[in-house]
Motif scaffolding. Structure first.
Motif, PDB file in Angstrom:
ATOM      1  N   GLY A  44      -8.037  10.079  12.973  1.00 36.91           N
ATOM      2  CA  GLY A  44      -9.449   9.834  13.220  1.00 36.91           C
ATOM      3  C   GLY A  44      -9.854   8.407  12.957  1.00 36.91           C
ATOM      4  O   GLY A  44      -9.354   7.487  13.589  1.00 36.91           O
ATOM      5  N   ASN A  45     -10.767   8.232  12.000  1.00 34.89           N
ATOM      6  CA  ASN A  45     -11.270   6.904  11.658  1.00 34.89           C
ATOM      7  C   ASN A  45     -10.457   6.243  10.555  1.00 34.89           C
ATOM      8  O   ASN A  45     -10.936   5.304   9.901  1.00 34.89           O
ATOM      9  CB  ASN A  45     -12.741   6.990  11.234  1.00 34.89           C
ATOM     10  N   HIS A  46      -9.244   6.724  10.356  1.00 32.98           N
ATOM     11  CA  HIS A  46      -8.377   6.181   9.303  1.00 32.98           C
ATOM     12  C   HIS A  46      -8.247   4.664   9.412  1.00 32.98           C
ATOM     13  O   HIS A  46      -8.287   3.948   8.400  1.00 32.98           O
ATOM     14  CB  HIS A  46      -7.004   6.846   9.414  1.00 32.98           C
ATOM     15  N   ILE A  47      -8.101   4.139  10.619  1.00 32.53           N
ATOM     16  CA  ILE A  47      -7.914   2.698  10.801  1.00 32.53           C
ATOM     17  C   ILE A  47      -9.138   1.929  10.329  1.00 32.53           C
ATOM     18  O   ILE A  47      -9.032   0.932   9.608  1.00 32.53           O
ATOM     19  CB  ILE A  47      -7.587   2.385  12.268  1.00 32.53           C
ATOM     20  N   LEU A  48     -10.331   2.395  10.718  1.00 33.45           N
ATOM     21  CA  LEU A  48     -11.554   1.717  10.298  1.00 33.45           C
ATOM     22  C   LEU A  48     -11.727   1.773   8.788  1.00 33.45           C
ATOM     23  O   LEU A  48     -12.141   0.797   8.158  1.00 33.45           O
ATOM     24  CB  LEU A  48     -12.767   2.336  10.994  1.00 33.45           C
ATOM     25  N   ARG A  49     -11.429   2.926   8.206  1.00 33.96           N
ATOM     26  CA  ARG A  49     -11.603   3.050   6.761  1.00 33.96           C
ATOM     27  C   ARG A  49     -10.637   2.139   6.010  1.00 33.96           C
ATOM     28  O   ARG A  49     -11.037   1.419   5.078  1.00 33.96           O
ATOM     29  CB  ARG A  49     -11.405   4.509   6.330  1.00 33.96           C
ATOM     30  N   THR A  50      -9.363   2.174   6.397  1.00 35.05           N
ATOM     31  CA  THR A  50      -8.397   1.361   5.663  1.00 35.05           C
ATOM     32  C   THR A  50      -8.669  -0.128   5.852  1.00 35.05           C
ATOM     33  O   THR A  50      -8.449  -0.919   4.925  1.00 35.05           O
ATOM     34  CB  THR A  50      -6.957   1.704   6.081  1.00 35.05           C
ATOM     35  N   GLN A  51      -9.135  -0.540   7.010  1.00 33.37           N
ATOM     36  CA  GLN A  51      -9.564  -1.930   7.178  1.00 33.37           C
ATOM     37  C   GLN A  51     -10.643  -2.282   6.170  1.00 33.37           C
ATOM     38  O   GLN A  51     -10.610  -3.345   5.532  1.00 33.37           O
ATOM     39  CB  GLN A  51     -10.101  -2.153   8.584  1.00 33.37           C
ATOM     40  N   GLY A  52     -11.626  -1.396   6.051  1.00 35.38           N
ATOM     41  CA  GLY A  52     -12.712  -1.643   5.098  1.00 35.38           C
ATOM     42  C   GLY A  52     -12.215  -1.724   3.674  1.00 35.38           C
ATOM     43  O   GLY A  52     -12.637  -2.601   2.901  1.00 35.38           O
ATOM     44  N   TYR A  53     -11.289  -0.834   3.292  1.00 34.45           N
ATOM     45  CA  TYR A  53     -10.772  -0.847   1.927  1.00 34.45           C
ATOM     46  C   TYR A  53     -10.008  -2.142   1.638  1.00 34.45           C
ATOM     47  O   TYR A  53     -10.162  -2.741   0.560  1.00 34.45           O
ATOM     48  CB  TYR A  53      -9.841   0.351   1.697  1.00 34.45           C
ATOM     49  N   VAL A  54      -9.169  -2.569   2.590  1.00 37.05           N
ATOM     50  CA  VAL A  54      -8.413  -3.813   2.397  1.00 37.05           C
ATOM     51  C   VAL A  54      -9.366  -4.988   2.230  1.00 37.05           C
ATOM     52  O   VAL A  54      -9.181  -5.851   1.362  1.00 37.05           O
ATOM     53  CB  VAL A  54      -7.442  -4.042   3.576  1.00 37.05           C
ATOM     54  N   TYR A 110      -5.958 -10.500   6.840  1.00 38.52           N
ATOM     55  CA  TYR A 110      -5.476  -9.264   6.230  1.00 38.52           C
ATOM     56  C   TYR A 110      -6.230  -8.056   6.799  1.00 38.52           C
ATOM     57  O   TYR A 110      -5.632  -7.015   7.096  1.00 38.52           O
ATOM     58  CB  TYR A 110      -5.658  -9.294   4.713  1.00 38.52           C
ATOM     59  N   THR A 111      -7.549  -8.201   6.914  1.00 40.03           N
ATOM     60  CA  THR A 111      -8.376  -7.092   7.382  1.00 40.03           C
ATOM     61  C   THR A 111      -8.027  -6.712   8.815  1.00 40.03           C
ATOM     62  O   THR A 111      -7.867  -5.532   9.146  1.00 40.03           O
ATOM     63  CB  THR A 111      -9.860  -7.458   7.280  1.00 40.03           C
ATOM     64  N   LYS A 112      -7.888  -7.707   9.674  1.00 41.09           N
ATOM     65  CA  LYS A 112      -7.556  -7.421  11.067  1.00 41.09           C
ATOM     66  C   LYS A 112      -6.132  -6.883  11.199  1.00 41.09           C
ATOM     67  O   LYS A 112      -5.871  -5.961  11.981  1.00 41.09           O
ATOM     68  CB  LYS A 112      -7.720  -8.685  11.915  1.00 41.09           C
TER      69      LYS A 112
END
Length: 378
Positions: free
Chosen positions: A177-187, A212-214
């Protein structure tokens, strides 16, 4: 009919006190550039000031009598050489060494043993940057607004390409799902929190945090190479299946490495190198028990250590077929318990400082069909 005028080759000055290194760099660069060599700091200064002046200098750090730091300091004080970009090529690989070189005015810093594809890409990038600077300074050919427009356009294309690549892995895993968006935010949150500490202030600049975020987008790109019957299995894997599942880290790193070998833009190469480190090493553990290489402590790149916390946190607080979602507080407890074993203790400490922000990201990017089940952090 007149023959077309061939563009003049750029000139590169290679400075190293080891003859074998001069031969190695010469063989690598001569098919593309005019190469001059110097085997000492004093000879390098003389060669840099002589006509035609080099377009780029590859400079070793560890040399007798006058080391690379002293050479670049002299180059930057002389009007005729101060605008020549300098790339350090050195066996020194500590952050302090790199920071010192950059503070003295180095344009880039490459550690030995060099990877030919990366070195050629970085050389090409520095030469392109110098040519662009020379045009802007001497001819004023590109208005500032046009330069900014091109930079914005390039970044939009880069972002769109990353999202497209990441979606390949996401599309093959219906749970993410939105795993990519969430992990970007956490990083992004973790890196910003660490950047406030003196130890990381010079390392985690805004530009590095953005990279790093991208790059976090591509952390699971290797899942495209995992067989469907294993990737989609609605339960725990057998030991044999788990060994196959673990190969996604190496598959992702190898795929990005192949992209690096065909890229000659410096900014793109630097970004892809970070993405490769994240994809290949975010399952390494601080105590050396991770995979695929069993790296220990700071052998694991900082970007991958950040990704490890972000990825595990998201796995804990997300519902899966084989488990319910943990609360934010339960996830925090598990990560703290694994500080010093799975995770870098300093990153865990930063995580504890910004748990409220993690909770906000988790709530903002819930997967479809999920309700807010996360308890607010204590």
């Amino acid at each position: 009919m007149a023959e077309p005028v061939q563009p003049q080759k750029k000139t590169i000055l290679v400075v190293d006190d080891t003859p074998d290194n001069l031969v190695l760099f010469g063989e690598l660069l001569m098919p593309h550039y005019q190469v001059r060599v110097a085997n000492s700091g004093l000879k390098a200064l003389a060669a840099a000031a002589a006509e035609p002046r080099p377009d780029l200098i590859l400079l070793d750090v560890m040399m007798p009598e006058m080391d690379g730091y002293q050479v670049i300091a002299r180059l930057k004080t002389e009007p005729e050489t101060r605008d020549i970009p300098v790339m350090f090529i050195t066996a020194l690989d500590q952050i302090e060494d790199e920071v010192r070189g950059l503070e003295l005015g180095a344009a880039d810093y490459v550690t030995k043993p060099v990877k030919p594809a990366i070195l050629l890409a970085r050389v090409r990038g520095q030469l392109d940057l110098k040519e662009a600077r020379d045009i802007l300074r001497d001819k004023n050919a590109w208005p500032e607004a046009e330069v900014e427009r091109r930079v914005r356009q390039y970044r939009k294309v880069q972002d769109a390409s990353m999202r497209a690549l990441a979606s390949l892995a996401e599309a093959r895993d219906s749970e993410t799902g939105n795993h990519i968006l969430r992990t970007q935010g956490y990083v992004n949150i973790l890196a910003g929190t660490l950047a406030a500490q003196p130890k990381y202030a010079a390392i985690l600049t805004p530009a590095v945090i953005e990279t790093y975020t991208k790059a976090a987008t591509l952390h699971d790109i290797g899942k495209v190479g995992i067989p469907d019957q294993i990737l989609y299995k609605p339960g725990r894997h057998t030991p044999e299946e788990w060994e196959i599942m673990k190969t996604h880290a190496q598959i992702g790193a190898q795929a990005i490495w192949r992209a690096i070998q065909h890229e000659d833009d410096l900014e793109a190469v630097n970004f892809l190198c970070v993405a490769m480190e994240i994809a290949g090493k975010h399952h390494e553990k601080w105590d050396g028990s991770g995979y695929p290489r069993g790296l220990v402590g700071e052998q694991i790149p900082l970007c991958a250590r950040l990704m490890a916390v972000a990825d595990v946190f998201d796995a804990l607080v997300s519902r899966r077929i084989y488990k319910a979602a943990f609360t934010i507080e339960e996830a925090k407890r598990i990560i703290v318990e694994n500080s010093g074993s799975h995770f870098d203790p300093e990153i865990v400490a930063a995580f504890c400082q910004c748990i409220d922000e993690f909770h906000s990201v988790a709530a903002r990017y819930q997967d479809d069909g999920e309700h807010e089940e996360h308890n607010p952090p204590a």
